[in-house]
Design an enzyme around this catalytic site. Structure first.
Site, PDB file in Angstrom:
ATOM      1  N   HIS A 113       1.927   3.163  -3.585  1.00 25.66           N
ATOM      2  CA  HIS A 113       1.722   3.155  -4.217  1.00 25.66           C
ATOM      3  C   HIS A 113       1.939   5.163  -4.244  1.00 25.66           C
ATOM      4  O   HIS A 113       1.637   5.605  -5.182  1.00 25.66           O
ATOM      5  CB  HIS A 113      -0.185   3.427  -3.614  1.00 25.66           C
ATOM      6  CG  HIS A 113      -0.974   1.967  -4.288  1.00 25.66           C
ATOM      7  ND1 HIS A 113      -0.946   2.165  -5.501  1.00 25.66           N
ATOM      8  CD2 HIS A 113      -1.343   1.075  -4.131  1.00 25.66           C
ATOM      9  CE1 HIS A 113      -1.909   0.779  -5.966  1.00 25.66           C
ATOM     10  NE2 HIS A 113      -1.955   0.330  -4.947  1.00 25.66           N
ATOM     11  N   ASP A 159      -6.293  -6.299  -6.004  1.00 23.61           N
ATOM     12  CA  ASP A 159      -6.049  -5.412  -7.263  1.00 23.61           C
ATOM     13  C   ASP A 159      -6.277  -5.622  -8.270  1.00 23.61           C
ATOM     14  O   ASP A 159      -6.263  -4.998  -8.926  1.00 23.61           O
ATOM     15  CB  ASP A 159      -4.305  -4.587  -6.431  1.00 23.61           C
ATOM     16  CG  ASP A 159      -4.666  -3.868  -4.922  1.00 23.61           C
ATOM     17  OD1 ASP A 159      -5.151  -3.102  -4.526  1.00 23.61           O
ATOM     18  OD2 ASP A 159      -3.294  -3.612  -4.948  1.00 23.61           O
ATOM     19  N   GLU A 194     -10.986   1.332   3.323  1.00 22.49           N
ATOM     20  CA  GLU A 194     -10.518   1.012   1.735  1.00 22.49           C
ATOM     21  C   GLU A 194     -10.361  -0.109   1.662  1.00 22.49           C
ATOM     22  O   GLU A 194     -10.877  -1.240   0.744  1.00 22.49           O
ATOM     23  CB  GLU A 194      -9.818   2.036   0.633  1.00 22.49           C
ATOM     24  CG  GLU A 194     -10.040   1.568  -0.570  1.00 22.49           C
ATOM     25  CD  GLU A 194      -8.291   2.641  -1.498  1.00 22.49           C
ATOM     26  OE1 GLU A 194      -7.487   2.452  -1.323  1.00 22.49           O
ATOM     27  OE2 GLU A 194      -8.631   2.358  -2.480  1.00 22.49           O
ATOM     28  N   HIS A 195      -9.118  -0.591   2.572  1.00 22.99           N
ATOM     29  CA  HIS A 195      -8.843  -2.449   2.371  1.00 22.99           C
ATOM     30  C   HIS A 195      -8.436  -2.597   3.435  1.00 22.99           C
ATOM     31  O   HIS A 195      -8.135  -1.717   4.684  1.00 22.99           O
ATOM     32  CB  HIS A 195      -7.496  -2.493   1.499  1.00 22.99           C
ATOM     33  CG  HIS A 195      -7.764  -1.842  -0.067  1.00 22.99           C
ATOM     34  ND1 HIS A 195      -6.432  -0.767  -0.206  1.00 22.99           N
ATOM     35  CD2 HIS A 195      -7.894  -2.339  -1.261  1.00 22.99           C
ATOM     36  CE1 HIS A 195      -7.063  -0.485  -1.598  1.00 22.99           C
ATOM     37  NE2 HIS A 195      -7.859  -1.719  -2.404  1.00 22.99           N
ATOM     38  N   HIS A 206     -54.931  15.405  -8.222  1.00 27.46           N
ATOM     39  CA  HIS A 206     -53.708  14.268  -7.960  1.00 27.46           C
ATOM     40  C   HIS A 206     -54.901  13.212  -7.538  1.00 27.46           C
ATOM     41  O   HIS A 206     -55.184  11.784  -7.565  1.00 27.46           O
ATOM     42  CB  HIS A 206     -53.069  14.170  -7.137  1.00 27.46           C
ATOM     43  CG  HIS A 206     -51.916  14.554  -7.030  1.00 27.46           C
ATOM     44  ND1 HIS A 206     -51.259  15.417  -7.707  1.00 27.46           N
ATOM     45  CD2 HIS A 206     -51.426  13.994  -7.186  1.00 27.46           C
ATOM     46  CE1 HIS A 206     -50.298  15.637  -8.366  1.00 27.46           C
ATOM     47  NE2 HIS A 206     -49.682  14.460  -7.811  1.00 27.46           N
ATOM     48  N   GLN A 232       1.193  -0.896  -0.194  1.00 29.76           N
ATOM     49  CA  GLN A 232       0.231  -0.120  -0.028  1.00 29.76           C
ATOM     50  C   GLN A 232       1.097   1.310   0.221  1.00 29.76           C
ATOM     51  O   GLN A 232       0.958   2.279  -0.402  1.00 29.76           O
ATOM     52  CB  GLN A 232      -0.900  -0.083   1.062  1.00 29.76           C
ATOM     53  CG  GLN A 232      -2.106   1.789   1.571  1.00 29.76           C
ATOM     54  CD  GLN A 232      -3.172   1.124  -0.218  1.00 29.76           C
ATOM     55  OE1 GLN A 232      -2.724   0.244  -0.165  1.00 29.76           O
ATOM     56  NE2 GLN A 232      -3.379   2.102  -0.678  1.00 29.76           N
TER      57      GLN A 232
END
Lengths: 401, 401
Positions: free
Chosen positions: A233, A331, A297-298, A390, A230
């Site tokens: 990145h 991934d 996220e992960h 209506h 991670q």
């Protein structure tokens, strides 16, 4: 800084709105230093790119596509149909979003995996028209990945101007209904500005992140490898480990130092690690509580009872169970999607699913008898909301023989 | 005009962000001319409101809730689980969005039906915390509707400041993850500005609209009643009829004139009708084509083969089949949701479903053998993207005995 980025992106959007293709050419020349003869990359050029991609990578991509297809094929949302009361049938059906736009960033690392993660579900959903933009000079891996999907038009346009072109349409770039894909700060700003005008987007972007929950059964070398995958990145990546013992934490930190030495992107990883956390938790309950609060996220469940813990997770993008499920498998190739909401956004947003390329339509069919039974309800409510027409739309039907 | 609205809403958002409750009080005083002692409406006050609501309306609301519950209960999205290749299991599960915000406008007509349309699915989804805002002095019908749901906190706050308070949180108003509900131009502007910052919203708002497709089997009096029930909503409502014969169109126009006379809101309806269209189509194919191109919020299939035509609809919010299914049935009580995307937005957005109150999380679990099989794929792709640590996270696991 965000203010500057936003105002540059806003000016680019305005120029594309006003000038169409001409503005795209001018902006490309200013920002990329070049303008392709044609924005659209021909299908021949996509096909030819295969010649520059190794057989091994082609095979790997084929395996990844197969797994992504199996999981996303299983996600196609089915129709619903019920009789809510006698004579009233309500149903719901999903239809593909007709026109999809996809942004694939340029830069040093060619993110062809993101092409697969969007093109596979878009194709399964049945989207009629798929438009993709990527900066001029895209690497062959990206062009090759696109060439595997017959139903996409690829344009050599990058940056905020690409997002603006897909959201607004120009002479050559078709206007789309929903925009997917990651990008730099300008791309993200343009995407969010279009979202503020009602253009559908996959999700808001944030820095990527991983959280690892570790217990006595964890292997510090595995945890360290996951944290580093991670961290490499980007310098703003977040990596967090929650462990039930200080021993695990200390061994993981030592492993990180050892493994870092051998990484080509160790400088980036070091910057990310500087902002990261290792937390010693009291027990698994506290780990789950922190994880659900943070909403990573992960999330890697490097614990003995991974399934038990997974059952208690309610805020996360994608979860990796057990000791042999590294994040990098998801991934690329396990079959799950890697386009995921990040920390602040996992509470309300989902990762990309096949359903993200579809929308639902509801249907109702009422018999005369059903309407007779429902009439007092509708008339009473309509009149309470002071909407007499209506009420009348019901009554006029029942007054007819 | 939109620019002025946006900048006023932006100032209100900034004030709420900076000042919290104090700013809310100041803005309420400036705009509503009053500030309640407590923003939160007590559950006692909600309960007591029932005393001002007729028994007939209570019964109608109970029927509506029952039907909405049946249809939205059937929509709960189920889990998915597949083995993508031997030793790799991918699954997906839906979880409730924890904190939901709901805006219910004030104004002359009390839109208590919108309370039902959001509270029922939010409750079925299992949202933990539901916050609602409605301008001070809400009518008893709205308070009564809220009182039927134990899990909601209602605040007497209106306008853009209510949206800002729910999106950002203040001392007394909890921050939420997703905002639902309609509102005036300032409310909508604030909602879209927050959407531009990543706050999830139900959908972008637009003027309400109905399209009717009519053939030889249609009753002009029914079509006219349906068009008028849309037209009475507001001067910017859109009503369009597509008919296969001029006879139907002419009879419908005559019926509209006749029915208009008796409507309390005829002035509003006349303004809306001035912008509306009656189109004589060649055949049903052309009607379907126009309808799918326009993507109406409400589509009434006032035709002989309503089911056949419904099968060909791919852009619409909610569809009404046959001669005894008026739009007003769906507005209140058939069971479908009345919060729907409008014309420009039906291509990518869905009406409110139970799934709109949930998000999905993916899971993957890989065995050692599964990882061995997948390893070449992940390593090849990771290296092609120049992410060596991603490759290492796989390899280190397989090097261990």
């Amino acid at each position: 800084m965000q203010g500057v980025v936003d105002s540059i992106a806003a000016k680019i959007i305005d120029r594309v709105r006003g000038g169409g293709d001409r503005a795209l050419r001018e902006i490309s020349l200013e920002l990329d230093g070049r303008v392709p003869d044609h924005f659209e990359i021909s299908s021949e050029a996509l096909m030819l790119s295969g010649g520059q991609v190794s057989g091994a990578l082609k095979e790997a991509i084929a395996v990844a596509i197969s797994n992504i297809r199996v999981f996303h094929g299983a996600q196609v949302p089915g129709p619903v149909s019920v009789e809510t009361q006698p004579g009233i049938r309500c149903s719901l059906r999903y239809e593909p979003i007709p026109r999809i736009g996809l942004y694939i960033p340029g830069g040093t690392a060619p993110l062809f995996s993101t092409v697969l993660m969007t093109m596979v579900p878009a194709t399964i959903a049945g989207c009629r028209e798929i438009v993709a933009c990527t900066p001029p000079g895209a690497p062959p891996e990206i062009l090759y990945a696109f060439s595997l999907f017959p139903n996409v038009r690829v344009f050599a346009i990058g940056g905020a101007q690409a997002v603006a072109a897909m959201a607004l349409g120009t002479e050559t770039v078709p206007k789309v209904d929903k925009i997917f894909g990651p990008g730099n700060a300008y791309v993200t700003s343009a995407k969010m500005q279009m979202a503020g005008r009602g253009v559908a987007i996959d999700m808001p972007a944030g820095p990527s992140e991983v959280m690892v929950i570790a217990d006595h059964s964890s292997k510090p070398a595995f945890i360290a490898a996951d944290l580093l995958s991670q961290a490499e990145h980007g310098h703003d990546s977040q990596v967090i480990v929650l462990a039930t013992s200080m021993v695990i934490i200390n061994e993981t930190l030592a492993e990180i130092e050892r493994q870092l030495e051998q990484l080509p992107r160790r400088d980036t990883a070091r910057l990310a690690l500087a902002n990261s956390l290792a937390i010693c938790v009291r027990d698994m309950d506290q780990a789950v509580e922190i994880s659900n609060f943070y909403g990573p996220e992960h999330l890697i469940l490097s614990v003995e009872d991974a399934r038990g813990v997974a059952g208690r997770i309610n805020n996360a993008g994608s979860v990796f169970l057990g000791h042999f499920t590294p994040e990098s498998a998801g991934d690329y190739a396990s079959g799950t999607n890697h386009t995921l909401p990040t920390g602040g956004f996992t509470s309300a947003w989902s990762g990309i699913t096949t359903g993200a390329f579809m929308k639902s339509i509801t249907f109702q069919e009422i018999t005369r008898e059903g309407l007779e039974r429902l009439a007092p309800t509708v008339v009473e409510m309509a009149r309470a909301e002071q909407l007499e027409a209506h009420a009348n739309a019901v009554l006029i039907r029942l007054m007819t023989e």
